[in-house]
Design a protein around this motif. Structure first.
Motif, mmCIF file in Angstrom:
data_model
loop_
_atom_site.group_PDB
_atom_site.id
_atom_site.type_symbol
_atom_site.label_atom_id
_atom_site.label_comp_id
_atom_site.label_asym_id
_atom_site.label_seq_id
_atom_site.Cartn_x
_atom_site.Cartn_y
_atom_site.Cartn_z
ATOM 1 N N ARG A 1 0.830 -1.215 0.000
ATOM 2 C CA ARG A 1 0.000 0.000 0.000
ATOM 3 C C ARG A 1 0.857 1.254 0.000
ATOM 4 N NH1 ARG A 1 -1.406 4.001 2.745
ATOM 5 N NH2 ARG A 1 -0.008 3.395 4.437
ATOM 6 N N GLN A 2 1.927 1.236 0.753
ATOM 7 C CA GLN A 2 2.791 2.415 0.833
ATOM 8 C C GLN A 2 3.398 2.756 -0.526
ATOM 9 O OE1 GLN A 2 5.622 2.458 4.114
ATOM 10 N NE2 GLN A 2 4.233 1.220 5.365
ATOM 11 N N VAL A 3 3.630 1.743 -1.342
ATOM 12 C CA VAL A 3 4.170 1.979 -2.688
ATOM 13 C C VAL A 3 3.064 2.370 -3.660
ATOM 14 C CG1 VAL A 3 5.385 0.946 -4.643
ATOM 15 C CG2 VAL A 3 6.115 0.425 -2.304
ATOM 16 N N ASP A 4 2.022 1.532 -3.754
ATOM 17 C CA ASP A 4 1.014 1.708 -4.801
ATOM 18 C C ASP A 4 0.009 2.817 -4.509
ATOM 19 O OD1 ASP A 4 2.018 -0.307 -6.444
ATOM 20 O OD2 ASP A 4 0.921 -1.865 -5.389
ATOM 21 N N VAL A 5 -0.185 3.147 -3.240
ATOM 22 C CA VAL A 5 -1.138 4.189 -2.886
ATOM 23 C C VAL A 5 -0.430 5.475 -2.480
ATOM 24 C CG1 VAL A 5 -3.047 4.825 -1.353
ATOM 25 C CG2 VAL A 5 -2.844 2.468 -2.187
ATOM 26 N N ASP A 6 0.576 5.363 -1.617
ATOM 27 C CA ASP A 6 1.281 6.551 -1.146
ATOM 28 C C ASP A 6 2.361 7.031 -2.098
ATOM 29 O OD1 ASP A 6 -0.317 6.348 1.063
ATOM 30 O OD2 ASP A 6 1.249 5.577 2.401
ATOM 31 N N GLY A 7 2.773 6.183 -3.032
ATOM 32 C CA GLY A 7 3.763 6.591 -4.026
ATOM 33 C C GLY A 7 5.207 6.534 -3.558
ATOM 34 N N ARG A 8 5.488 5.794 -2.505
ATOM 35 C CA ARG A 8 6.857 5.680 -2.008
ATOM 36 C C ARG A 8 7.666 4.690 -2.851
ATOM 37 N NH1 ARG A 8 7.613 4.225 3.859
ATOM 38 N NH2 ARG A 8 9.623 5.276 3.462
ATOM 39 N N GLU A 9 8.976 4.780 -2.746
ATOM 40 C CA GLU A 9 9.864 3.872 -3.473
ATOM 41 C C GLU A 9 9.941 2.523 -2.747
ATOM 42 O OE1 GLU A 9 11.438 4.109 -6.372
ATOM 43 O OE2 GLU A 9 10.442 6.041 -6.686
ATOM 44 N N PRO A 10 9.888 1.405 -3.488
ATOM 45 C CA PRO A 10 9.955 0.096 -2.845
ATOM 46 C C PRO A 10 11.177 -0.096 -1.946
ATOM 47 C CG PRO A 10 9.283 -0.145 -5.127
ATOM 48 C CD PRO A 10 9.658 1.298 -4.945
ATOM 49 N N ALA A 11 12.336 0.412 -2.366
ATOM 50 C CA ALA A 11 13.545 0.246 -1.558
ATOM 51 C C ALA A 11 13.415 0.966 -0.222
ATOM 52 C CB ALA A 11 14.761 0.760 -2.320
ATOM 53 N N GLU A 12 12.834 2.159 -0.227
ATOM 54 C CA GLU A 12 12.658 2.910 1.012
ATOM 55 C C GLU A 12 11.667 2.207 1.942
ATOM 56 O OE1 GLU A 12 11.501 6.866 0.105
ATOM 57 O OE2 GLU A 12 13.464 7.438 -0.700
ATOM 58 N N VAL A 13 10.583 1.710 1.371
ATOM 59 C CA VAL A 13 9.575 1.003 2.163
ATOM 60 C C VAL A 13 10.190 -0.237 2.802
ATOM 61 C CG1 VAL A 13 7.431 -0.327 2.012
ATOM 62 C CG2 VAL A 13 7.613 1.890 0.859
ATOM 63 N N ALA A 14 10.947 -1.009 2.023
ATOM 64 C CA ALA A 14 11.578 -2.218 2.546
ATOM 65 C C ALA A 14 12.607 -1.872 3.624
ATOM 66 C CB ALA A 14 12.240 -2.989 1.408
ATOM 67 N N ARG A 15 13.440 -0.864 3.376
ATOM 68 C CA ARG A 15 14.461 -0.472 4.355
ATOM 69 C C ARG A 15 13.819 -0.015 5.664
ATOM 70 N NH1 ARG A 15 17.353 4.400 4.271
ATOM 71 N NH2 ARG A 15 15.252 5.299 4.018
ATOM 72 N N ASP A 16 12.780 0.820 5.560
ATOM 73 C CA ASP A 16 12.147 1.348 6.771
ATOM 74 C C ASP A 16 11.495 0.235 7.592
ATOM 75 O OD1 ASP A 16 13.013 3.797 5.961
ATOM 76 O OD2 ASP A 16 11.039 4.597 5.431
ATOM 77 N N TRP A 17 10.901 -0.767 6.933
ATOM 78 C CA TRP A 17 10.317 -1.891 7.657
ATOM 79 C C TRP A 17 11.404 -2.700 8.357
ATOM 80 C CZ3 TRP A 17 10.530 -7.335 7.242
ATOM 81 C CH2 TRP A 17 9.549 -8.025 7.960
ATOM 82 N N MET A 18 12.510 -2.927 7.683
ATOM 83 C CA MET A 18 13.618 -3.664 8.296
ATOM 84 C C MET A 18 14.157 -2.918 9.509
ATOM 85 S SD MET A 18 14.410 -6.555 6.606
ATOM 86 C CE MET A 18 16.178 -6.864 6.622
ATOM 87 N N VAL A 19 14.233 -1.589 9.437
ATOM 88 C CA VAL A 19 14.685 -0.789 10.576
ATOM 89 C C VAL A 19 13.668 -0.847 11.707
ATOM 90 C CG1 VAL A 19 15.163 1.574 11.345
ATOM 91 C CG2 VAL A 19 16.091 0.770 9.164
ATOM 92 N N ALA A 20 12.380 -0.694 11.375
ATOM 93 C CA ALA A 20 11.330 -0.724 12.389
ATOM 94 C C ALA A 20 11.290 -2.061 13.122
ATOM 95 C CB ALA A 20 9.973 -0.422 11.752
ATOM 96 N N GLU A 21 11.572 -3.136 12.412
ATOM 97 C CA GLU A 21 11.573 -4.464 13.022
ATOM 98 C C GLU A 21 12.873 -4.766 13.738
ATOM 99 O OE1 GLU A 21 9.132 -6.544 13.307
ATOM 100 O OE2 GLU A 21 7.667 -5.444 12.095
ATOM 101 N N GLY A 22 13.862 -3.875 13.626
ATOM 102 C CA GLY A 22 15.115 -4.033 14.336
ATOM 103 C C GLY A 22 16.140 -4.906 13.649
ATOM 104 N N PHE A 23 15.865 -5.343 12.424
ATOM 105 C CA PHE A 23 16.809 -6.217 11.730
ATOM 106 C C PHE A 23 18.072 -5.476 11.306
ATOM 107 C CE2 PHE A 23 12.753 -8.533 10.619
ATOM 108 C CZ PHE A 23 13.041 -9.664 11.355
ATOM 109 N N VAL A 24 17.921 -4.226 10.877
ATOM 110 C CA VAL A 24 19.047 -3.415 10.403
ATOM 111 C C VAL A 24 18.919 -2.011 10.976
ATOM 112 C CG1 VAL A 24 19.159 -4.749 8.253
ATOM 113 C CG2 VAL A 24 17.911 -2.570 8.299
ATOM 114 N N THR A 25 19.949 -1.205 10.759
ATOM 115 C CA THR A 25 19.902 0.210 11.087
ATOM 116 C C THR A 25 20.116 1.012 9.818
ATOM 117 O OG1 THR A 25 22.263 0.152 11.644
ATOM 118 C CG2 THR A 25 20.676 -0.070 13.463
ATOM 119 N N ALA A 26 19.548 2.220 9.767
ATOM 120 C CA ALA A 26 19.706 3.081 8.603
ATOM 121 C C ALA A 26 21.041 3.813 8.672
ATOM 122 C CB ALA A 26 18.557 4.086 8.536
ATOM 123 N N ARG A 27 21.594 4.059 7.488
ATOM 124 C CA ARG A 27 22.860 4.827 7.418
ATOM 125 C C ARG A 27 22.684 5.994 6.456
ATOM 126 N NH1 ARG A 27 27.979 0.578 7.225
ATOM 127 N NH2 ARG A 27 27.961 0.068 9.427
#
Length: 321
Positions: free
Chosen positions: A295-321
């Motif tokens: 939904r964030q990609v197809d409705v909100d118009g966000r980039e798939p890479a950003e959506v995937a990265r932000d979810w990984m950060v929110a879940e604690g798997f990775v940190t953003a740089r």
């Protein structure tokens, strides 16, 4: 001869996309709960995906996870068509991707009858693909991107339709009230409308059916003018965004399309740490989770890479740089 032709075709497709050797991962991440793995330090790993929103997101999830673990990851997401991705993987241009169990069982292995149970379908395709092609399936996610029919909330209220059996009865009694938009593939695939019609006893001669591009189905069904019902992918983010209602597949016709990791056996054997890293990620990929990311990609118009990265950060798997 056929193997050579397939290899040449796959190389041509990748070259035509400008991705023959892959490109860099689009966003940088650091370790989170995924820590650097000495055995993967500097190991070159190419990640692939098909060319639609959900597949791109899934591909980036793999890329960020393995990057955080220290691998040298190359991006080969967004390849056009399932068969192109499959050929690229069989011929070593892709090391790992997420694939759907139903696609593997029906499209790649040539079976006509799906296995009704999710785990049973996964185990069947896992065993058969390993034996026939040396492909390892592992870490099945709970998300199931199967085909489905939807309607608007108003249509549900007006017609009383809840299940596909209800839909079949509506066609029999009032075909005009069951006008249906279907995507081009769904219209002809045996795991699409033709097979569904046979399973539910639908007289296809009575169906008021319009064949449209998949992207058109969602809004057209929500408007309920061009069509009252429409074919969709069950985890598409436009379903909740447009208030669409899924019809229950009460006879269990549609195959299971759970996402699972797919690797060549030689790669999986050489790098067993990859499956260990990805297992907790796959476990969190529920229908609700992936639908929201879509939904964030197809409705909100966000980039798939950003959506995937932000979810990984929110879940604690990775940190953003």
């Amino acid at each position: 001869m056929r193997t050579w032709v397939l290899g040449l075709a796959a190389a041509f497709v990748l070259s035509a996309c400008g991705l023959q050797s892959g490109s860099a991962v689009p966003l940088r991440v650091g370790p989170g709960s995924i820590r650097p793995v000495p055995e993967l330090d500097g190991v070159s790993i190419t990640v692939g995906s098909k060319d639609f929103t959900e597949q791109n997101i899934l591909g980036y999830l793999i890329e960020f996870a393995l990057s955080a673990a220290g691998a040298q990851v190359r991006d080969l997401t967004n390849i056009q068509g399932s068969n192109s991705v499959r050929d690229a993987q069989l011929h070593g241009q892709i090391d790992i991707s997420y694939e759907y169990t139903g696609t593997g069982w029906i499209n790649y292995l040539g079976n006509e009858t799906p296995v009704p149970d999710e785990v049973g379908q996964f185990e069947a395709v896992r065993d058969a693909d390993l034996a026939a092609h040396g492909i390892v399936w592992t870490d099945m996610a709970p998300m199931n991107n199967t085909y489905a029919l939807v309607m608007s909330a108003d249509t549900a209220k007006e017609t009383g339709v809840v299940t596909l059996s209800d839909y079949a009865r509506l066609i029999a009694t009032d075909p005009a009230a069951a006008a249906t938009c279907v995507g081009t593939e769904f219209n002809v695939r045996q795991d699409g409308y033709p097979g569904m019609a046979r399973k539910y006893g639908i007289d296809v001669g009575k169906v008021r059916k319009q064949i449209v591009q998949d992207a058109v189905v969602y809004q057209a069904t929500a408007d309920a003018k061009q069509c009252r019902f429409g074919s969709v992918a069950a985890t598409d983010g436009r379903i909740p965004a447009l208030g669409l209602v899924l019809l229950k597949d009460d006879l269990g016709f549609f195959p299971k399309y759970n996402a699972a990791l797919v690797m060549r056996k030689s790669f999986a054997d050489a790098h067993p740490q990859v499956a260990d890293i990805m297992a907790p990620i796959s476990k969190k990929l529920t229908n609700e989770a992936i639908t929201e990311l879509n939904r964030q990609v197809d409705v909100d118009g966000r980039e798939p890479a950003e959506v995937a990265r932000d979810w990984m950060v929110a879940e604690g798997f990775v940190t953003a740089r």
